[in-house]
Structures are given as C-alpha cells and as structure tokens.
Scaffold this motif. Structure first.
Motif, PDB file in Angstrom:
ATOM      1  N   UNK A 148      39.937  26.087  47.307  1.00  0.00           N
ATOM      2  CA  UNK A 148      40.991  26.970  47.817  1.00  0.00           C
ATOM      3  C   UNK A 148      40.398  28.179  48.534  1.00  0.00           C
ATOM      4  N   UNK A 149      41.055  28.653  49.585  1.00  0.00           N
ATOM      5  CA  UNK A 149      40.631  29.914  50.208  1.00  0.00           C
ATOM      6  C   UNK A 149      40.836  31.063  49.221  1.00  0.00           C
ATOM      7  N   UNK A 150      39.929  32.010  49.231  1.00  0.00           N
ATOM      8  CA  UNK A 150      40.024  33.157  48.333  1.00  0.00           C
ATOM      9  C   UNK A 150      41.297  33.953  48.510  1.00  0.00           C
ATOM     10  N   UNK A 151      41.789  34.040  49.738  1.00  0.00           N
ATOM     11  CA  UNK A 151      43.020  34.780  50.011  1.00  0.00           C
ATOM     12  C   UNK A 151      44.242  34.158  49.366  1.00  0.00           C
ATOM     13  N   UNK A 152      44.140  32.900  48.939  1.00  0.00           N
ATOM     14  CA  UNK A 152      45.260  32.208  48.293  1.00  0.00           C
ATOM     15  C   UNK A 152      45.041  32.042  46.791  1.00  0.00           C
ATOM     16  N   UNK A 153      43.974  32.626  46.247  1.00  0.00           N
ATOM     17  CA  UNK A 153      43.647  32.434  44.829  1.00  0.00           C
ATOM     18  C   UNK A 153      44.779  32.861  43.909  1.00  0.00           C
ATOM     19  N   UNK A 154      45.493  33.919  44.275  1.00  0.00           N
ATOM     20  CA  UNK A 154      46.575  34.391  43.403  1.00  0.00           C
ATOM     21  C   UNK A 154      47.779  33.458  43.414  1.00  0.00           C
ATOM     22  N   UNK A 155      47.826  32.522  44.357  1.00  0.00           N
ATOM     23  CA  UNK A 155      48.936  31.558  44.418  1.00  0.00           C
ATOM     24  C   UNK A 155      48.561  30.232  43.769  1.00  0.00           C
ATOM     25  N   UNK A 156      47.317  30.128  43.295  1.00  0.00           N
ATOM     26  CA  UNK A 156      46.816  28.913  42.656  1.00  0.00           C
ATOM     27  C   UNK A 156      46.442  29.240  41.217  1.00  0.00           C
ATOM     28  N   UNK A 157      46.042  28.207  40.474  1.00  0.00           N
ATOM     29  CA  UNK A 157      45.555  28.431  39.116  1.00  0.00           C
ATOM     30  C   UNK A 157      44.281  29.268  39.205  1.00  0.00           C
TER      31      UNK A 157
END
Length: 171
Positions: A126-135
């Motif tokens: 996952x891209x780091x910028x989307x980490x808060x939207x993933x597990x």
C-alpha cells in the motif's frame, strides 16, 4: 492459527502476502508501495529484503521491513518488540509465551535504525499516504536510534513466534 477476528487484546496487522513495513509517520507520503511509475516499485524493494528484517530508505529517513513470512504482527511496547504470530491456538497462548520467547531467543540479526518519531506498520504493497485507510498500527516510538534485533522462537510445543525487538541506544 486463530483467525484475526478471534483476537482480543491487541491490534494485529496482516498483509496480502508480502512483507509488512514500519514507516516513520513523517515520511509516509514518500512510500509508494506497489503503485509506482518506476520499474522497481517500493513494494518490490521491500520484497527483496532477506531475513527477518531490513532497512530501506524512504524520504530522508528509513523504514523497517519485516521480512521472512507474512505473519500477523502486533507491537508490545512493554517489551519494545514486534511480535509475529506464526503458530498458536489463541492470542492468549501466544502472548503467554512471549516472556519465555524473549528470554530464550537466539538473536540472529542486529541493525541500527534511526527514527524521527512514531512509525506506522502496514502492508508494504500500500502507498504510505493511504495507510490510515488500510489495516495499520501506529507505534509511538520516541525519536532516536534503536538497535533492531530479530529471532524466531518456540516458547511452547504448539507456539511459534517471530520477534523483532527495538532497543533504544544511548538511553
């Protein structure tokens, strides 16, 4: 292994099959994961890390790649350790074995990791910028230098655990 939904005490992070990565929060936007125009993506670089752990440059810092197997992983701040669930009937059984695993571990690798502050553990695809939207799991590390050491231990007949311990240097 018990299903992640059966866990009770800790938050656990799993991957889709590749390595997990702990990226300093301040450089999360620089981690592109598998989404990249480059021939070798950040995810490809993470997959090339040999052993239980390795470091990769991200922005003006470094990320810690948790290699070997895509085991469910959590962080135990009281032990300064990422715990990787390889085999156990329950979370309770796994956690009960951690002290014995730490005491009897044959530490196999040591790295020095300089971190600017808290890190986020997530699937390296996952891209780091989307980490808060993933597990993901935020680990509130203090800025500084750490010795990272790794081991794989069997604290019980049916319990196997990977250990990635962070020990502050100079404190």
């Amino acid at each position: 292994m018990a299903r992640i939904e059966d866990h009770g005490v800790l938050e656990w992070v799993e991957s889709g099959g590749g390595p997990l990565i702990a990226v300093p929060e301040v450089v999360l936007p620089f981690w592109a994961g598998a989404d990249s125009e480059e021939l070798d993506t950040d995810y490809d670089r993470a997959c090339e890390v040999a052993g239980y752990a390795g470091l990769l440059p991200v922005g003006d810092s470094a990320a810690l790649v948790l290699g070997d197997e895509p085991a469910a992983t959590s962080y135990l701040p009281e032990h300064g350790t990422f715990v990787r669930w390889s085999a156990a009937e329950s979370e309770r059984e796994l956690l009960a074995g951690v002290p014995a695993a730490l005491e009897g571990a044959v530490w196999e690798q040591e790295l020095r990791w300089d971190v600017p502050g808290p890190v986020v553990l997530f699937d390296s695809a996952w891209p780091g910028g989307e980490a808060d939207r993933q597990e993901h799991l935020k680990v509130p590390l203090a800025a500084g230098s750490y010795t990272v050491r790794t081991a794989y231990a069997q604290p019980g007949p049916e319990t196997w655990v990977g250990l990635v311990q962070l020990r502050p240097l100079g404190r």
